[in-house]
Design an enzyme around this catalytic site. Structure first.
Site, mmCIF file in Angstrom:
data_model
loop_
_atom_site.group_PDB
_atom_site.id
_atom_site.type_symbol
_atom_site.label_atom_id
_atom_site.label_comp_id
_atom_site.label_asym_id
_atom_site.label_seq_id
_atom_site.Cartn_x
_atom_site.Cartn_y
_atom_site.Cartn_z
ATOM 1 N N LYS A 1 -3.700 -1.298 -3.513
ATOM 2 C CA LYS A 1 -4.479 -2.494 -3.183
ATOM 3 C C LYS A 1 -3.656 -3.759 -3.373
ATOM 4 O O LYS A 1 -3.747 -4.700 -2.600
ATOM 5 C CB LYS A 1 -5.739 -2.539 -4.051
ATOM 6 C CG LYS A 1 -6.680 -3.692 -3.756
ATOM 7 C CD LYS A 1 -7.371 -3.498 -2.426
ATOM 8 C CE LYS A 1 -8.230 -4.675 -2.021
ATOM 9 N NZ LYS A 1 -8.491 -4.647 -0.564
ATOM 10 N N ARG B 1 -5.992 -0.447 -7.676
ATOM 11 C CA ARG B 1 -4.741 -0.961 -7.119
ATOM 12 C C ARG B 1 -3.933 0.132 -6.414
ATOM 13 O O ARG B 1 -3.049 -0.173 -5.622
ATOM 14 C CB ARG B 1 -3.864 -1.511 -8.264
ATOM 15 C CG ARG B 1 -4.409 -2.757 -8.909
ATOM 16 C CD ARG B 1 -3.753 -2.980 -10.235
ATOM 17 N NE ARG B 1 -2.348 -3.311 -10.131
ATOM 18 C CZ ARG B 1 -1.844 -4.532 -10.154
ATOM 19 N NH1 ARG B 1 -2.643 -5.563 -10.267
ATOM 20 N NH2 ARG B 1 -0.555 -4.746 -10.071
ATOM 21 N N HIS C 1 4.288 -2.046 30.754
ATOM 22 C CA HIS C 1 5.732 -2.200 30.531
ATOM 23 C C HIS C 1 6.292 -1.072 29.670
ATOM 24 O O HIS C 1 7.300 -1.244 29.000
ATOM 25 C CB HIS C 1 6.023 -3.570 29.908
ATOM 26 C CG HIS C 1 5.601 -4.690 30.802
ATOM 27 N ND1 HIS C 1 6.260 -4.996 31.970
ATOM 28 C CD2 HIS C 1 4.543 -5.534 30.742
ATOM 29 C CE1 HIS C 1 5.634 -6.002 32.577
ATOM 30 N NE2 HIS C 1 4.588 -6.336 31.840
ATOM 31 N N LYS D 1 -6.754 -0.301 10.488
ATOM 32 C CA LYS D 1 -7.894 0.242 9.731
ATOM 33 C C LYS D 1 -8.002 1.740 9.964
ATOM 34 O O LYS D 1 -8.189 2.504 9.029
ATOM 35 C CB LYS D 1 -9.217 -0.410 10.148
ATOM 36 C CG LYS D 1 -9.510 -1.789 9.639
ATOM 37 C CD LYS D 1 -9.843 -1.897 8.173
ATOM 38 C CE LYS D 1 -8.647 -2.145 7.327
ATOM 39 N NZ LYS D 1 -8.084 -3.446 7.269
ATOM 40 N N TRP E 1 2.815 3.906 -9.258
ATOM 41 C CA TRP E 1 2.831 4.092 -7.804
ATOM 42 C C TRP E 1 4.298 4.285 -7.458
ATOM 43 O O TRP E 1 5.105 3.373 -7.599
ATOM 44 C CB TRP E 1 2.249 2.853 -7.122
ATOM 45 C CG TRP E 1 2.085 2.978 -5.642
ATOM 46 C CD1 TRP E 1 1.017 3.507 -4.980
ATOM 47 C CD2 TRP E 1 2.999 2.531 -4.634
ATOM 48 N NE1 TRP E 1 1.216 3.432 -3.620
ATOM 49 C CE2 TRP E 1 2.430 2.835 -3.380
ATOM 50 C CE3 TRP E 1 4.244 1.912 -4.659
ATOM 51 C CZ2 TRP E 1 3.057 2.538 -2.179
ATOM 52 C CZ3 TRP E 1 4.872 1.615 -3.459
ATOM 53 C CH2 TRP E 1 4.273 1.928 -2.237
ATOM 54 N N GLU F 1 -5.443 -5.032 13.987
ATOM 55 C CA GLU F 1 -6.259 -4.799 12.789
ATOM 56 C C GLU F 1 -7.082 -3.508 12.941
ATOM 57 O O GLU F 1 -7.180 -2.713 12.005
ATOM 58 C CB GLU F 1 -7.151 -6.028 12.535
ATOM 59 C CG GLU F 1 -8.118 -5.920 11.373
ATOM 60 C CD GLU F 1 -7.478 -5.593 10.032
ATOM 61 O OE1 GLU F 1 -6.244 -5.597 9.919
ATOM 62 O OE2 GLU F 1 -8.233 -5.291 9.104
ATOM 63 N N ASN G 1 6.527 -2.438 -14.374
ATOM 64 C CA ASN G 1 5.999 -2.627 -13.026
ATOM 65 C C ASN G 1 7.037 -3.456 -12.287
ATOM 66 O O ASN G 1 7.466 -4.487 -12.789
ATOM 67 C CB ASN G 1 4.650 -3.369 -13.125
ATOM 68 C CG ASN G 1 4.051 -3.674 -11.765
ATOM 69 O OD1 ASN G 1 4.546 -3.221 -10.744
ATOM 70 N ND2 ASN G 1 2.974 -4.446 -11.770
ATOM 71 N N GLY G 2 7.478 -3.022 -11.107
ATOM 72 C CA GLY G 2 8.482 -3.774 -10.345
ATOM 73 C C GLY G 2 9.596 -2.850 -9.900
ATOM 74 O O GLY G 2 9.462 -1.624 -9.951
ATOM 75 N N CYS H 1 1.726 -0.093 -9.319
ATOM 76 C CA CYS H 1 1.799 0.150 -10.759
ATOM 77 C C CYS H 1 0.945 -0.836 -11.550
ATOM 78 O O CYS H 1 0.876 -2.012 -11.220
ATOM 79 C CB CYS H 1 3.225 -0.022 -11.266
ATOM 80 S SG CYS H 1 4.364 1.139 -10.544
ATOM 81 N N GLU I 1 -4.948 3.758 8.311
ATOM 82 C CA GLU I 1 -4.805 3.771 6.856
ATOM 83 C C GLU I 1 -5.854 4.611 6.146
ATOM 84 O O GLU I 1 -5.582 5.159 5.092
ATOM 85 C CB GLU I 1 -4.735 2.354 6.272
ATOM 86 C CG GLU I 1 -6.004 1.565 6.348
ATOM 87 C CD GLU I 1 -5.852 0.161 5.784
ATOM 88 O OE1 GLU I 1 -5.168 -0.005 4.768
ATOM 89 O OE2 GLU I 1 -6.463 -0.765 6.345
HETATM 90 C C1 F6R Z 1 -4.930 -3.207 4.872
HETATM 91 C C2 F6R Z 1 -4.634 -4.051 3.723
HETATM 92 C C3 F6R Z 1 -3.233 -4.506 3.546
HETATM 93 C C4 F6R Z 1 -3.200 -5.908 2.925
HETATM 94 C C5 F6R Z 1 -1.756 -6.316 2.631
HETATM 95 C C6 F6R Z 1 -1.665 -7.732 2.107
HETATM 96 O O1 F6R Z 1 -6.298 -2.904 4.950
HETATM 97 O O2 F6R Z 1 -5.479 -4.341 2.933
HETATM 98 O O3 F6R Z 1 -2.523 -4.478 4.741
HETATM 99 O O4 F6R Z 1 -3.791 -6.810 3.813
HETATM 100 O O5 F6R Z 1 -1.209 -5.438 1.699
HETATM 101 O O6 F6R Z 1 -2.413 -7.879 0.956
HETATM 102 P P1 F6R Z 1 -2.903 -9.291 0.462
HETATM 103 O O7 F6R Z 1 -3.867 -9.809 1.470
HETATM 104 O O8 F6R Z 1 -3.520 -9.020 -0.867
HETATM 105 O O9 F6R Z 1 -1.691 -10.171 0.372
#
Ligand code: F6R
Length: 607
Positions: A602, A27, A506, A487, A75, A483, A99-100, A2, A490
């Site tokens: 984001k 975001r 296992h 990637k 959001w 990771e 927001n929250g 949000c 997502e």
């Molecule tokens: C995945 C991604 C998220 C962030 C996570 C933490 O590509 O970007 O998993 O890494 O939401 O965000 P930050 O680093 O901003 O605390």
């Protein structure tokens, strides 16, 4: 997640609010809305989908005008994506954006329904509206009504509030959700993120938890929750800040992958000089650095994967035990902070609610030696709660899937580890010069890995048509496998999982069949033979393996992609590039919304 933009000006505020909403789009959100006050009447418009839908609705209204207003990107947390659930929410006297998350909303809602309030949405936010109404009904004071919100609600909030009978004031209050206030000579604004308002403000102020701000055209007054006036120092906005575009690329994520060699130069700039590393931010804390006996790293998502890789470095290079804990778990576990613990938070945005809460908790307990945040956004909430911050200097990261922030976090962690080793005199001369020489090569090595990544193109068709993919690695590369899998899932929405390769037999080996590709991160090091045995186990069961390694092997069903030679210490950083590339190209082929994948945000500002 949000986003709020709100404010009051001498002129129609609509264009400023809309511009702000567009800047908050990165975001992540699913609906948006705007509420204006003019002649003691609210005008309200809300739309699902993109801000451009809202813009279109506004353009169709002939008299959408107001000098004060609230705007919001939502959001969804409580209640589906719909116009009813989108913000602002309006009642007879109030209009609000939130927001929250209000954690005790169910109990509050029950009480308010009994008092006769008719809820129009499924959101937790709507309770705030009726707490304000109820309190205002008895006290006639908006300030008192806001105090009641602080007192009655549990959870997190950043709020923008306007009252129908007062066209001169926008109110704001926050707890555990980000909020920044900006002002010029004749306009006052608030936003979840300074990006949204920095082009039209001269000075910004950060609102603290439970502080109240009264925004008027000519200025802002800050109050404590019990009504005392607070003096706050403004921070001048740097008007020469970069304007971020896609640099000729189709997607932000693509640009952010390709700019990594340049970004890393910036991360290292003025920090590696001749034969040493200088992190000036550490100068005041040399005494603490010498004393470090334990490390805890707290983070989420991709930042957590950077933390897991750093754990190997702390333990292998410095012999310091390092625990990595996911921030959302940290808060609810028994805290066993050991003596002389360095507490590190890793966060691109500096606003992640879980990480911020963990940091606040450790600050309350005060059992740690020093807190360091490694962050990409100067002035964000996590740095403000930390003893010191090491900025990653990666430039704005817009793509929701983190790429350059990850590699720059790792570069900063290596510099930090080097600096701690120097203070503790625990690095021998050879290791000292190995780290420095390697880091100096990092930009050029990243360039080579970017070039080599195109060899993956032939594999992308295989991935596009699969429903599930597995990633494996050992030690640091096990963390990197996580990771890689994150990637891919997502942005391409393909189910992917990661394993420490030795764990496969296992249980997870049962997943192997000819339709489930396995991506093995297998640099040629002392563990290569071990991971290659795991690869053989997969091939023996008709599995298809894509192996990323600096050793090339020819075998049936094995696609061996030769990666460039590179110092071992840089490999976790460099091998992340082909993984980013693979995910990006697959998502592109699938036609997903790469920069804003579904359901994601984001800046994750709710718990
Ligand atoms: C995945 C991604 C998220 C962030 C996570 C933490 O590509 O970007 O998993 O890494 O939401 O965000 P930050 O680093 O901003 O605390």
């Amino acid at each position: 997640m949000c986003g709020i933009v709100a404010g009051i000006s001498e002129k129609n505020i609509t264009p400023i609010l809309l511009e702000g909403l567009k800047k908050l789009e990165y975001r992540g959100y699913d609906s948006s809305g705007i509420s204006l006050l003019f002649d003691n009447e609210f005008s309200l418009l809300k739309e699902t989908g993109k801000v451009k839908n809202l813009e279109l609705s506004i353009s169709k209204e002939c008299s959408f005008f107001g000098k004060l207003g609230l705007a919001h990107t939502r959001w969804s947390t409580h209640g589906k994506v719909s116009k009813e659930n989108a913000h602002p929410h309006n009642s007879k006297n109030f209009s609000i954006v939130h927001n929250g998350i209000i954690e005790n909303y169910l109990g509050l809602k029950g009480d308010l329904i009994k008092k006769g309030y008719d809820f129009k949405s499924e959101t937790d936010s709507e309770v705030i509206l009726y707490i304000l109404e109820e309190s205002y009904k008895s006290s006639g004071s908006v300030f008192k009504a806001i105090q009641d919100v602080i007192q009655k609600t549990k959870g997190s909030y950043a709020l923008g509030i306007i009252h129908r009978k007062n066209e001169e004031v926008v109110w704001s209050v926050k707890k555990d959700s980000p909020l920044v206030i900006g002002k010029t000579k004749d306009m006052s604004l608030m936003a979840s993120d300074k990006n949204a308002i920095d082009s039209c403000t001269e000075e910004i102020y950060y609102l603290g938890d439970n502080e109240i701000a009264k925004l008027e055209k000519k200025g802002v007054t800050f109050f404590t929750s019990d009504g005392k006036i607070l003096y706050k120092e403004g921070i001048k906005i740097d008007k020469n800040q970069e304007i971020v575009g896609k640099g000729g690329f189709e997607y932000f994520m693509e640009k952010e992958i390709y700019e990594q060699p340049e970004v890393i130069k910036n991360t290292l700039k003025n920090r590696i000089k001749k034969e040493s590393i200088y992190l000036d931010e550490l100068n005041r804390y040399k005494r603490e650095l010498k004393k470090i006996e334990n490390v805890e790293i707290i983070s989420c998502g991709t930042s957590n994967h950077a933390a897991l890789i750093s754990k190997y470095w702390f333990e292998n290079i410095l012999n310091i035990p390092c625990e990595v804990i996911i921030a959302s778990e940290y808060r609810y576990k028994t805290l066993l902070t050991r003596k002389n613990t360095l507490f590190i938070t890793l966060s691109q945005s500096g606003e992640t609610a879980d990480t911020l809460s963990a940091l606040k908790l450790i600050n309350e307990k005060n059992k740690h030696l020093l807190s360091i945040s490694v962050c990409n956004v100067e002035g964000s909430s996590i740095p403000r709660e930390s003893d010191l911050t090491l900025l990653t200097n990666a430039g704005k990261e817009i793509g929701v899937a983190s790429t350059k922030a990850f590699t720059s976090q790792l570069a900063v962690m290596l510099m930090l580890i080097y600096s701690i080793g120097r203070e503790k005199r625990s690095l021998d001369k050879e290791m000292n010069s190995y780290i420095i020489k390697s880091l100096k090569k990092l930009p050029i090595k990243m360039e080579e890995f970017l070039n080599a990544s195109t060899s993956l193109d032939s594999f992308i068709k295989t991935l596009e048509n699969t429903t599930s993919a597995l990633y494996i690695g050992r030690s640091e590369y096990g963390a990197l496998a996580m990771e890689g899998a994150l990637k891919l899932k997502e942005i391409s929405y393909i189910h992917s999982e990661s394993f420490y390769a030795g764990e496969l037999k296992h249980g997870s080996l049962a997943l192997i069949d000819e339709n489930t590709p396995v991506i093995a991160i297998a640099p040629f090091n002392e563990l290569f033979d071990k991971i290659y045995s795991n690869i053989e186990e997969i091939l023996a069961r008709n599995g298809k393996v894509l192996m990323l390694s600096d050793k090339h092997i020819i075998s049936e069903n094995l696609i061996s992609i030769k990666m460039p030679e590179c110092p071992e210490i840089l490999k976790p950083i460099c091998y992340s590039i082909p993984l980013q590339y693979l995910a990006f190209k697959t998502a592109k082929l699938k036609g997903t919304d790469i920069d804003k994948p579904r359901n994601l945000a984001k800046s994750v500002t709710v718990e």
